[in-house]
Design an enzyme around this catalytic site. Structure first.
Site, PDB file in Angstrom:
ATOM      1  N   GLY A  29       6.322 -77.113  67.677  1.00  0.00           N
ATOM      2  CA  GLY A  29       5.534 -76.148  68.448  1.00  0.00           C
ATOM      3  C   GLY A  29       5.436 -74.784  67.797  1.00  0.00           C
ATOM      4  N   HIS A  32       0.697 -72.976  64.285  1.00  0.00           N
ATOM      5  CA  HIS A  32      -0.062 -72.029  63.447  1.00  0.00           C
ATOM      6  C   HIS A  32      -1.021 -72.837  62.582  1.00  0.00           C
ATOM      7  CE1 HIS A  32       2.711 -73.374  60.371  1.00  0.00           C
ATOM      8  NE2 HIS A  32       3.753 -72.925  61.047  1.00  0.00           N
ATOM      9  N   GLY A  34      -0.876 -73.833  59.628  1.00  0.00           N
ATOM     10  CA  GLY A  34      -0.253 -74.919  58.855  1.00  0.00           C
ATOM     11  C   GLY A  34      -0.290 -76.209  59.670  1.00  0.00           C
ATOM     12  N   HIS A  35       0.161 -76.123  60.919  1.00  0.00           N
ATOM     13  CA  HIS A  35       0.128 -77.302  61.810  1.00  0.00           C
ATOM     14  C   HIS A  35      -1.306 -77.782  62.003  1.00  0.00           C
ATOM     15  CE1 HIS A  35       3.845 -75.129  63.420  1.00  0.00           C
ATOM     16  NE2 HIS A  35       4.329 -76.298  63.061  1.00  0.00           N
ATOM     17  N   GLN A  59      18.764 -81.221  64.976  1.00  0.00           N
ATOM     18  CA  GLN A  59      18.577 -80.730  63.608  1.00  0.00           C
ATOM     19  C   GLN A  59      18.985 -79.270  63.451  1.00  0.00           C
ATOM     20  OE1 GLN A  59      14.216 -81.562  63.790  1.00  0.00           O
ATOM     21  NE2 GLN A  59      14.026 -79.686  62.602  1.00  0.00           N
ATOM     22  N   LYS A 148       5.395 -77.857  52.778  1.00  0.00           N
ATOM     23  CA  LYS A 148       6.211 -76.674  53.031  1.00  0.00           C
ATOM     24  C   LYS A 148       7.682 -77.069  53.168  1.00  0.00           C
ATOM     25  CE  LYS A 148       7.356 -72.667  55.264  1.00  0.00           C
ATOM     26  NZ  LYS A 148       8.452 -72.987  56.102  1.00  0.00           N
ATOM     27  N   ASP A 149       7.923 -78.183  53.890  1.00  0.00           N
ATOM     28  CA  ASP A 149       9.285 -78.694  54.049  1.00  0.00           C
ATOM     29  C   ASP A 149       9.450 -79.858  53.076  1.00  0.00           C
ATOM     30  OD1 ASP A 149      10.298 -77.137  56.540  1.00  0.00           O
ATOM     31  OD2 ASP A 149       8.273 -77.772  57.033  1.00  0.00           O
ATOM     32  N   GLN A 152      12.410 -82.340  53.375  1.00  0.00           N
ATOM     33  CA  GLN A 152      12.198 -83.153  54.588  1.00  0.00           C
ATOM     34  C   GLN A 152      11.166 -84.254  54.321  1.00  0.00           C
ATOM     35  OE1 GLN A 152      11.663 -81.412  58.651  1.00  0.00           O
ATOM     36  NE2 GLN A 152       9.506 -81.726  58.252  1.00  0.00           N
ATOM     37  N   ARG A 186       8.811 -69.377  62.275  1.00  0.00           N
ATOM     38  CA  ARG A 186       9.873 -68.354  62.257  1.00  0.00           C
ATOM     39  C   ARG A 186       9.366 -66.990  61.776  1.00  0.00           C
ATOM     40  NH1 ARG A 186      13.423 -73.028  60.934  1.00  0.00           N
ATOM     41  NH2 ARG A 186      14.988 -73.117  62.580  1.00  0.00           N
TER      42      ARG A 186
END
Ligand code: AMP
Length: 275
Positions: A29, A32, A34-35, A59, A148-149, A152, A186
């Site tokens: 959630g 932005h 990116g999502h 996590q 970005k991650d 992951q 963040r």
């Protein structure tokens, strides 16, 4: 758009789409651009799009920002509606974690415990555990994750391979703000001054990429250059890995990733560039 709160309800609804391709975008959630880029790509490549919003407690390590992680449910619903999401899944913690003595997923012993996994031990166990649950509930054809991650993404690709999950994991480009800062939920923690300081992160990545373009492939030279650019920040790591996440000493173009993690004030930021 259907907003679904429980696993049972979602499973019931998804029965309607047995013969359709399902694109899935898992998120925490505070959405932005990116999502939204992941959602758009999922829209282009699938019959229906399912987005999940779940701030996954397993996590987060003790002392991390679980309690203050930005929650914007109403705005996020609007964003998803505008992005033509078909199903928005917003489960409760009790619905996702059914007991204290659960079967768990364990991140790989090496790649799950270097870099992000070294600073945040156990983080990737939690990530893989929730993504595995979400995959089993949604049963997507394609699942979209941001570069970005990067760590992951690579670990999820490995989970899918190792556990023989019949899901196509689609890596998506990292989206930046106009000033170059990688978009992150963040970023709202940053003051204006901290944000300006944080720009040293993308600047250092860009300067390394430029040097590489000029023929400099030696990691120690590139690292020194990046350290200098980020000298005002509390840098946790500058890492050079191949696309399998093995450490490298020399850049191999089209098979390398440069990663940075740094703290600006109390905010931890990560960024990277795929070379
Ligand atoms: P999060 O909500 O932070 O867990 O992120 C959900 C998904 O969005 C993950 O696959 C992230 O990699 C992806 N994502 C987050 N920030 C960006 C970004 N700036 N560009 C592209 N994808 C991103």
């Amino acid at each position: 758009m259907e907003i679904v709160k429980t696993v049972d309800e979602l499973r019931e609804i998804l029965k309607r789409y047995k013969n359709n391709s399902i694109g899935f975008v898992p998120t925490m959630g505070a959405l932005h651009d990116g999502h939204i880029s992941l959602i758009k790509r999922s829209h282009d490549e699938n019959d229906i799009v399912v987005v999940s919003i779940f701030v996954n407690p397993t996590q987060f390590l003790a002392g991390e920002d679980l309690d203050k992680y930005p929650r914007r449910d109403e705005v996020d619903k609007k964003i998803c509606e505008l992005a033509k999401v078909d199903i928005l899944f917003m489960p409760n913690i009790d619905d996702m974690y059914t007991g204290n003595d659960e079967v768990k997923v364990v991140a790989p012993a090496v790649r799950g415990y270097v870099l992000e996994g070294f600073i945040r031990p156990g983080h990737f166990d939690g990530v893989l555990r929730v993504v595995c649950k979400l995959f089993n509930i949604v049963k997507p054809t394609n699942a979209y994750f941001g570069k970005k991650d990067a760590q992951q993404l690579v670990l999820i690709q490995q989970m899918v391979k190792d556990l023989f999950m019949d899901i196509n994991v689609v890596p998506c480009e990292l989206i930046r703000d106009n000033d170059g800062l990688a978009l992150s939920s963040r970023n709202v923690y940053l003051t204006q001054e901290q944000r300006t300081q944080a720009l040293a992160i993308p600047k250092s990545l860009k300067s390394a990429a430029k040097k590489i373009g000029m023929g400099e492939l030696d990691v120690s030279v590139l690292k020194a250059l990046m350290s200098e650019t980020m000298s005002g920040l509390n840098v946790e790591y500058i890492a050079f890995v191949d696309r399998e996440f093995n450490e490298i000493n020399k850049i191999e173009v089209k098979n390398s990733i440069i990663l940075v993690a740094a703290r600006v004030g109390n905010t931890r930021l990560i960024d990277n560039i795929w070379i």
